[in-house]
Design a protein around this motif. Structure first.
Motif, PDB file in Angstrom:
ATOM      1  N   VAL A 265      42.455  33.982  45.052  1.00  0.00           N
ATOM      2  CA  VAL A 265      41.097  34.347  44.345  1.00  0.00           C
ATOM      3  C   VAL A 265      40.065  34.723  46.635  1.00  0.00           C
ATOM      4  O   VAL A 265      39.962  33.670  46.961  1.00  0.00           O
ATOM      5  CB  VAL A 265      40.989  34.627  43.440  1.00  0.00           C
ATOM      6  CG1 VAL A 265      41.264  34.408  42.587  1.00  0.00           C
ATOM      7  CG2 VAL A 265      40.068  32.715  43.543  1.00  0.00           C
ATOM      8  N   VAL A 266      39.149  35.842  45.813  1.00  0.00           N
ATOM      9  CA  VAL A 266      38.387  35.912  46.821  1.00  0.00           C
ATOM     10  C   VAL A 266      37.213  35.701  46.542  1.00  0.00           C
ATOM     11  O   VAL A 266      36.818  37.081  45.351  1.00  0.00           O
ATOM     12  CB  VAL A 266      37.807  37.275  48.157  1.00  0.00           C
ATOM     13  CG1 VAL A 266      37.375  37.347  48.450  1.00  0.00           C
ATOM     14  CG2 VAL A 266      40.088  37.447  48.794  1.00  0.00           C
TER      15      VAL A 266
ATOM     16  N   ASP B  34      38.063  40.934  39.608  1.00  0.00           N
ATOM     17  CA  ASP B  34      37.399  42.597  39.270  1.00  0.00           C
ATOM     18  C   ASP B  34      38.201  43.309  39.866  1.00  0.00           C
ATOM     19  O   ASP B  34      38.510  44.225  39.450  1.00  0.00           O
ATOM     20  CB  ASP B  34      36.293  42.551  40.299  1.00  0.00           C
ATOM     21  CG  ASP B  34      35.730  41.412  39.579  1.00  0.00           C
ATOM     22  OD1 ASP B  34      34.981  41.676  37.611  1.00  0.00           O
ATOM     23  OD2 ASP B  34      34.563  40.688  40.440  1.00  0.00           O
ATOM     24  N   TYR B  35      39.411  42.616  41.158  1.00  0.00           N
ATOM     25  CA  TYR B  35      40.257  43.865  41.505  1.00  0.00           C
ATOM     26  C   TYR B  35      41.794  42.764  42.254  1.00  0.00           C
ATOM     27  O   TYR B  35      40.967  42.516  42.882  1.00  0.00           O
ATOM     28  CB  TYR B  35      39.518  44.713  42.744  1.00  0.00           C
ATOM     29  CG  TYR B  35      38.512  44.986  42.886  1.00  0.00           C
ATOM     30  CD1 TYR B  35      38.278  46.380  42.483  1.00  0.00           C
ATOM     31  CD2 TYR B  35      37.087  44.264  42.776  1.00  0.00           C
ATOM     32  CE1 TYR B  35      37.341  46.987  41.904  1.00  0.00           C
ATOM     33  CE2 TYR B  35      35.595  45.429  43.301  1.00  0.00           C
ATOM     34  CZ  TYR B  35      36.055  46.254  42.470  1.00  0.00           C
ATOM     35  OH  TYR B  35      35.046  46.958  41.922  1.00  0.00           O
ATOM     36  N   ASP B  36      42.890  43.779  41.426  1.00  0.00           N
ATOM     37  CA  ASP B  36      43.658  43.196  42.610  1.00  0.00           C
ATOM     38  C   ASP B  36      44.091  43.901  43.697  1.00  0.00           C
ATOM     39  O   ASP B  36      43.410  45.128  44.269  1.00  0.00           O
ATOM     40  CB  ASP B  36      45.060  43.587  42.106  1.00  0.00           C
ATOM     41  CG  ASP B  36      46.888  43.874  42.384  1.00  0.00           C
ATOM     42  OD1 ASP B  36      46.282  42.959  43.454  1.00  0.00           O
ATOM     43  OD2 ASP B  36      46.992  43.314  41.916  1.00  0.00           O
ATOM     44  N   LEU B  37      44.155  42.518  44.235  1.00  0.00           N
ATOM     45  CA  LEU B  37      44.118  42.840  46.526  1.00  0.00           C
ATOM     46  C   LEU B  37      45.485  43.235  47.475  1.00  0.00           C
ATOM     47  O   LEU B  37      45.088  43.875  47.901  1.00  0.00           O
ATOM     48  CB  LEU B  37      42.691  42.276  46.916  1.00  0.00           C
ATOM     49  CG  LEU B  37      41.281  42.155  46.129  1.00  0.00           C
ATOM     50  CD1 LEU B  37      40.690  40.739  47.526  1.00  0.00           C
ATOM     51  CD2 LEU B  37      40.635  43.419  46.889  1.00  0.00           C
ATOM     52  N   GLY B  38      46.098  43.317  46.165  1.00  0.00           N
ATOM     53  CA  GLY B  38      47.746  43.694  46.733  1.00  0.00           C
ATOM     54  C   GLY B  38      48.443  42.519  47.308  1.00  0.00           C
ATOM     55  O   GLY B  38      47.274  41.184  47.147  1.00  0.00           O
ATOM     56  N   GLU B  39      49.393  42.574  47.970  1.00  0.00           N
ATOM     57  CA  GLU B  39      50.116  41.521  48.750  1.00  0.00           C
ATOM     58  C   GLU B  39      49.588  41.511  50.616  1.00  0.00           C
ATOM     59  O   GLU B  39      49.320  42.219  50.921  1.00  0.00           O
ATOM     60  CB  GLU B  39      51.513  42.358  48.329  1.00  0.00           C
ATOM     61  CG  GLU B  39      52.012  41.931  47.000  1.00  0.00           C
ATOM     62  CD  GLU B  39      53.152  42.275  47.102  1.00  0.00           C
ATOM     63  OE1 GLU B  39      54.050  42.824  48.133  1.00  0.00           O
ATOM     64  OE2 GLU B  39      53.957  42.119  46.197  1.00  0.00           O
ATOM     65  N   VAL B  40      49.819  40.237  50.490  1.00  0.00           N
ATOM     66  CA  VAL B  40      49.104  40.271  51.890  1.00  0.00           C
ATOM     67  C   VAL B  40      50.573  39.303  52.781  1.00  0.00           C
ATOM     68  O   VAL B  40      50.814  38.277  52.040  1.00  0.00           O
ATOM     69  CB  VAL B  40      48.082  39.285  51.872  1.00  0.00           C
ATOM     70  CG1 VAL B  40      48.335  38.785  54.011  1.00  0.00           C
ATOM     71  CG2 VAL B  40      46.970  40.342  52.040  1.00  0.00           C
TER      72      VAL B  40
ATOM     73  N   TYR C   1      43.085  38.287  44.099  1.00  0.00           N
ATOM     74  CA  TYR C   1      42.646  38.967  43.919  1.00  0.00           C
ATOM     75  C   TYR C   1      40.732  39.027  43.942  1.00  0.00           C
ATOM     76  O   TYR C   1      40.421  37.623  44.354  1.00  0.00           O
ATOM     77  CB  TYR C   1      42.843  38.697  42.428  1.00  0.00           C
ATOM     78  CG  TYR C   1      44.345  38.040  42.169  1.00  0.00           C
ATOM     79  CD1 TYR C   1      44.447  39.981  41.049  1.00  0.00           C
ATOM     80  CD2 TYR C   1      45.200  38.011  42.187  1.00  0.00           C
ATOM     81  CE1 TYR C   1      45.872  39.971  41.289  1.00  0.00           C
ATOM     82  CE2 TYR C   1      45.978  38.237  41.451  1.00  0.00           C
ATOM     83  CZ  TYR C   1      46.614  39.301  40.754  1.00  0.00           C
ATOM     84  OH  TYR C   1      48.069  39.540  40.703  1.00  0.00           O
ATOM     85  N   GLU C   2      40.091  40.257  43.819  1.00  0.00           N
ATOM     86  CA  GLU C   2      38.420  40.044  44.479  1.00  0.00           C
ATOM     87  C   GLU C   2      37.831  38.925  42.560  1.00  0.00           C
ATOM     88  O   GLU C   2      38.710  40.135  41.792  1.00  0.00           O
ATOM     89  CB  GLU C   2      38.045  41.081  44.306  1.00  0.00           C
ATOM     90  CG  GLU C   2      36.559  40.398  44.410  1.00  0.00           C
ATOM     91  CD  GLU C   2      36.295  42.202  45.635  1.00  0.00           C
ATOM     92  OE1 GLU C   2      35.515  43.014  44.954  1.00  0.00           O
ATOM     93  OE2 GLU C   2      36.493  43.345  46.403  1.00  0.00           O
ATOM     94  N   ALA C   3      37.218  38.389  42.687  1.00  0.00           N
ATOM     95  CA  ALA C   3      36.574  37.609  41.608  1.00  0.00           C
ATOM     96  C   ALA C   3      35.145  37.084  41.229  1.00  0.00           C
ATOM     97  O   ALA C   3      34.553  37.314  42.420  1.00  0.00           O
ATOM     98  CB  ALA C   3      37.341  36.466  41.207  1.00  0.00           C
TER      99      ALA C   3
END
Length: 162
Positions: A33-34, A86-92, A113-115
């Protein structure tokens, strides 16, 4: 587990890799998470236990949980925070060179994920191992400079750039 719920939080960190998920390429699947303030001005970083420096909460996605649940669990275990995803930021993709990889640290595929941080608890599983601290975007980018995958997750977020 619903985002921000506490019904399955424990004071024990999961250990071992017996339930660890891997993809068909042998990459370890990692959820993270971010964690941001409501106003998106600050991100919470935690001290790495393996090396000096700061990281964002992340860890293995296990076979008995959804990826979002793994991200919430890692945020709780490592940072002592209750979050709302809040958001799925995807794969890194893991960007470590092959010489930095090992049996104990295989190549990873991250899902970030952004949280929003709903609360910071004083008592959490890894409180004796980790410090946590709020950073602005530019401070966090500098603190994470030797971890390009974590900088990428930060840059994918909607955090205010400063």
């Amino acid at each position: 587990m619903a985002s921000g719920s506490s019904h399955s939080r424990t004071m024990e960190s999961r250990t071992g890799r017996s339930k660890q998920r891997y993809n068909s390429n042998g990459e370890r699947l990692v959820a993270g998470v971010v964690p941001l303030t409501e106003d998106r001005l600050y991100v919470l970083l935690i001290q790495s236990t393996r090396r000096k420096g700061w990281v964002i909460p992340k860890g293995g996605w296990e076979s008995d949980e959804e990826c979002t649940e793994a991200a919430e669990r890692e945020a709780w275990e490592e940072a002592g925070i209750v979050i709302r995803i809040d958001y799925d930021l995807g794969e890194v993709l893991d960007q470590r060179p092959p010489k930095k990889l090992s049996k104990d640290a295989p190549k990873a595929l991250y899902r970030f994920y952004e949280a929003t941080v709903l609360s910071e608890e004083n008592n959490w599983p890894e409180r004796h191992k980790r410090e946590r601290k709020w950073f602005t975007f530019s401070q966090a980018k500098e603190a994470l400079a030797d971890r390009p995958e974590l900088v990428q997750a930060l840059e994918l977020s909607t955090m205010h750039r400063s």
